[in-house]
Design a protein around this motif. Structure first.
Motif, PDB file in Angstrom:
ATOM      1  N   UNK A  58      10.933   7.951 -16.155  1.00  0.00           N
ATOM      2  CA  UNK A  58       9.705   7.376 -16.704  1.00  0.00           C
ATOM      3  C   UNK A  58       9.675   5.862 -16.535  1.00  0.00           C
ATOM      4  N   UNK A  59      10.822   5.195 -16.629  1.00  0.00           N
ATOM      5  CA  UNK A  59      10.862   3.738 -16.526  1.00  0.00           C
ATOM      6  C   UNK A  59      10.532   3.239 -15.127  1.00  0.00           C
ATOM      7  N   UNK A  60      10.513   4.137 -14.110  1.00  0.00           N
ATOM      8  CA  UNK A  60      10.137   3.747 -12.750  1.00  0.00           C
ATOM      9  C   UNK A  60       8.622   3.607 -12.599  1.00  0.00           C
ATOM     10  N   UNK A  61       7.859   4.161 -13.535  1.00  0.00           N
ATOM     11  CA  UNK A  61       6.399   4.139 -13.457  1.00  0.00           C
ATOM     12  C   UNK A  61       5.872   2.858 -14.075  1.00  0.00           C
ATOM     13  N   UNK A  62       4.988   2.181 -13.348  1.00  0.00           N
ATOM     14  CA  UNK A  62       4.367   0.976 -13.887  1.00  0.00           C
ATOM     15  C   UNK A  62       3.445   1.332 -15.053  1.00  0.00           C
ATOM     16  N   UNK A  63       3.308   0.435 -16.042  1.00  0.00           N
ATOM     17  CA  UNK A  63       2.505   0.749 -17.229  1.00  0.00           C
ATOM     18  C   UNK A  63       1.067   1.123 -16.870  1.00  0.00           C
ATOM     19  N   UNK A  64       0.584   2.164 -17.504  1.00  0.00           N
ATOM     20  CA  UNK A  64      -0.810   2.624 -17.361  1.00  0.00           C
ATOM     21  C   UNK A  64      -1.764   1.515 -17.753  1.00  0.00           C
ATOM     22  N   UNK A  65      -2.901   1.320 -17.030  1.00  0.00           N
ATOM     23  CA  UNK A  65      -3.420   2.166 -15.960  1.00  0.00           C
ATOM     24  C   UNK A  65      -3.125   1.656 -14.542  1.00  0.00           C
ATOM     25  N   UNK A  66      -1.941   1.070 -14.306  1.00  0.00           N
ATOM     26  CA  UNK A  66      -1.559   0.678 -12.949  1.00  0.00           C
ATOM     27  C   UNK A  66      -1.629   1.900 -12.019  1.00  0.00           C
ATOM     28  N   UNK A  67      -2.090   1.729 -10.751  1.00  0.00           N
ATOM     29  CA  UNK A  67      -2.352   0.440 -10.110  1.00  0.00           C
ATOM     30  C   UNK A  67      -3.777  -0.074 -10.267  1.00  0.00           C
ATOM     31  N   UNK A  68      -4.616   0.664 -11.006  1.00  0.00           N
ATOM     32  CA  UNK A  68      -6.017   0.253 -11.111  1.00  0.00           C
ATOM     33  C   UNK A  68      -6.230  -0.590 -12.362  1.00  0.00           C
ATOM     34  N   UNK A  69      -5.574  -1.757 -12.348  1.00  0.00           N
ATOM     35  CA  UNK A  69      -5.619  -2.649 -13.507  1.00  0.00           C
ATOM     36  C   UNK A  69      -5.624  -4.114 -13.087  1.00  0.00           C
ATOM     37  N   UNK A  70      -6.004  -4.388 -11.835  1.00  0.00           N
ATOM     38  CA  UNK A  70      -5.989  -5.759 -11.329  1.00  0.00           C
ATOM     39  C   UNK A  70      -7.128  -5.922 -10.318  1.00  0.00           C
ATOM     40  N   UNK A  71      -7.435  -7.145  -9.869  1.00  0.00           N
ATOM     41  CA  UNK A  71      -8.647  -7.363  -9.069  1.00  0.00           C
ATOM     42  C   UNK A  71      -8.617  -6.683  -7.710  1.00  0.00           C
ATOM     43  N   UNK A 112     -22.610  15.311   8.288  1.00  0.00           N
ATOM     44  CA  UNK A 112     -23.506  14.381   7.598  1.00  0.00           C
ATOM     45  C   UNK A 112     -23.997  14.886   6.254  1.00  0.00           C
ATOM     46  N   UNK A 113     -23.479  16.036   5.803  1.00  0.00           N
ATOM     47  CA  UNK A 113     -23.987  16.660   4.579  1.00  0.00           C
ATOM     48  C   UNK A 113     -23.054  16.486   3.393  1.00  0.00           C
ATOM     49  N   UNK A 114     -21.932  15.798   3.595  1.00  0.00           N
ATOM     50  CA  UNK A 114     -20.966  15.595   2.521  1.00  0.00           C
ATOM     51  C   UNK A 114     -20.465  14.164   2.522  1.00  0.00           C
ATOM     52  N   UNK A 115     -20.228  13.625   1.337  1.00  0.00           N
ATOM     53  CA  UNK A 115     -19.562  12.342   1.203  1.00  0.00           C
ATOM     54  C   UNK A 115     -18.267  12.545   0.428  1.00  0.00           C
ATOM     55  N   UNK A 116     -17.333  11.643   0.652  1.00  0.00           N
ATOM     56  CA  UNK A 116     -16.028  11.713   0.014  1.00  0.00           C
ATOM     57  C   UNK A 116     -15.821  10.491  -0.867  1.00  0.00           C
ATOM     58  N   UNK A 117     -15.166  10.699  -2.004  1.00  0.00           N
ATOM     59  CA  UNK A 117     -14.731   9.619  -2.880  1.00  0.00           C
ATOM     60  C   UNK A 117     -13.252   9.794  -3.157  1.00  0.00           C
ATOM     61  N   UNK A 118     -12.453   8.765  -2.885  1.00  0.00           N
ATOM     62  CA  UNK A 118     -10.995   8.923  -2.946  1.00  0.00           C
ATOM     63  C   UNK A 118     -10.329   7.762  -3.670  1.00  0.00           C
ATOM     64  N   UNK A 119      -9.112   8.012  -4.140  1.00  0.00           N
ATOM     65  CA  UNK A 119      -8.216   6.950  -4.560  1.00  0.00           C
ATOM     66  C   UNK A 119      -6.848   7.185  -3.936  1.00  0.00           C
ATOM     67  N   UNK A 139       0.839  -1.202   0.000  1.00  0.00           N
ATOM     68  CA  UNK A 139       0.000   0.000   0.000  1.00  0.00           C
ATOM     69  C   UNK A 139       0.867   1.241   0.000  1.00  0.00           C
ATOM     70  N   UNK A 140       0.587   2.164  -0.897  1.00  0.00           N
ATOM     71  CA  UNK A 140      -0.542   2.260  -1.805  1.00  0.00           C
ATOM     72  C   UNK A 140      -0.125   2.057  -3.265  1.00  0.00           C
ATOM     73  N   UNK A 141       1.015   1.390  -3.480  1.00  0.00           N
ATOM     74  CA  UNK A 141       1.497   1.187  -4.850  1.00  0.00           C
ATOM     75  C   UNK A 141       0.538   0.353  -5.677  1.00  0.00           C
ATOM     76  N   UNK A 142      -0.267  -0.491  -5.011  1.00  0.00           N
ATOM     77  CA  UNK A 142      -1.243  -1.312  -5.725  1.00  0.00           C
ATOM     78  C   UNK A 142      -2.650  -0.735  -5.665  1.00  0.00           C
ATOM     79  N   UNK A 143      -2.806   0.446  -5.043  1.00  0.00           N
ATOM     80  CA  UNK A 143      -4.058   1.174  -5.123  1.00  0.00           C
ATOM     81  C   UNK A 143      -5.038   0.942  -3.989  1.00  0.00           C
TER      82      UNK A 143
END
Length: 307
Positions: free
Chosen positions: A235-248, A157-164, A141-145
């Protein structure tokens, strides 16, 4: 909170096919679908240290006791209770579709994840509907998302949050949080449907069917030194897009108490604090998913960190 009539069954949203669900119509939690996290922290085998408070200075001890999690009136109830257990001042429950030994109960790459719920609120409460990776494909965490479908800052109670959460292994991680102001006639304590649609290169948040936020930029780096994540230097340190949101990813639902995000409860915080869930439904795109290109980051909202 009073229980309203169960939401009537309805067709799948246009373009989506239902692939997994729990309507909580029985008289107990389906253990073929849900397991529990237990305790007030975890052992980090990389640093060989115990991490209390789930890394967030949380005050509750999670149990699988019937007082903290049960099915009644065709709904799941997750209850935070003010009581002492194993050195903690509160008990609660955290359910997940991944067993404690790591075996998958349910996980999915991409899709629509939809939950109808009544959410408790009060100073020091931290209810959340969220998702974690089945495996640390790109690193700890959080390299795998992480995808947060819904959480609230307890006293509002009047706001909700959505995060990654994304980036490198902690502490070199990144967080983007979107905030949604609810209509003036309602609060999170009322029945609402919270959803995310996750596709290659894009995550969208919905509130009662209304699309309110979109995120199309993130990154993932697997580089570490002595177990600590490193910021990418080339650039080569970055995992290929759309990592980390590309697995179960698998699903989690919980009510935390205290911690570095909502602070500690006060005299006005009401216990038991109960998250009531009518259903959880997961869909896949009927026509499948195409490829996606990353967007430019632009200006990204930033919020309090959840370590």
């Amino acid at each position: 909170m009073t229980r309203a009539r169960k939401a009537p069954a309805r067709p799948a949203p246009d373009g989506w096919t239902l692939v997994w669900n729990d309507e909580f119509d029985g008289d107990q939690i389906d253990r073929s679908k849900w397991d529990f996290d237990i305790g007030n922290g975890f052992f980090d085998y990389h640093s060989h240290t115990w991490v209390p408070g789930w890394g967030n200075e949380e005050l509750q001890y999670y149990t699988d006791a019937a007082a903290n999690a049960y099915v009644k009136d065709s709904a799941l109830h997750i209850c935070a209770i003010k009581e002492s257990l194993h050195g903690c001042g509160y008990t609660s429950a955290r359910l997940k579709t991944r067993s404690r030994d790591g075996a998958p109960l349910f996980n999915q790459t991409y899709g629509r994840f939809e939950i109808r719920a009544q959410v408790p609120w009060g100073k020091g409460l931290w209810p959340a509907l969220w998702m974690l990776p089945q495996n640390d494909t790109h690193g700890r965490w959080a390299a795998s998302g992480e995808i947060d479908i819904m959480e609230i800052h307890g006293e509002d109670p009047t706001r909700t949050l959505g995060s990654i959460h994304f980036g490198s292994t902690y502490p070199k991680r990144s967080l983007v949080t979107h905030t949604h102001k609810l209509p003036s006639t309602t609060t999170v304590a009322d029945w609402h449907v919270y959803a995310v649609e996750w596709e290659p290169g894009e995550i969208r948040w919905y509130f009662d069917g209304v699309h309110w936020a979109t995120q199309g930029f993130w990154w993932s780096c697997s580089q570490t030194r002595d177990g600590q994540g490193l910021a990418p230097r080339r650039a080569s340190d970055i995992n290929p897009w759309p990592a980390p949101f590309d697995h179960p990813f698998y699903l989690l639902m919980n009510v935390a108490v205290g911690g570095n995000f909502p602070g500690v409860p006060n005299a006005q915080t009401q216990f038991p604090a109960t998250l009531v869930v009518d259903y959880v439904r997961v869909y896949q795109r009927s026509a499948g998913y195409g490829e996606s290109k990353p967007r430019a980051p632009g200006r990204m909202p930033y919020s309090k960190q959840k370590a």
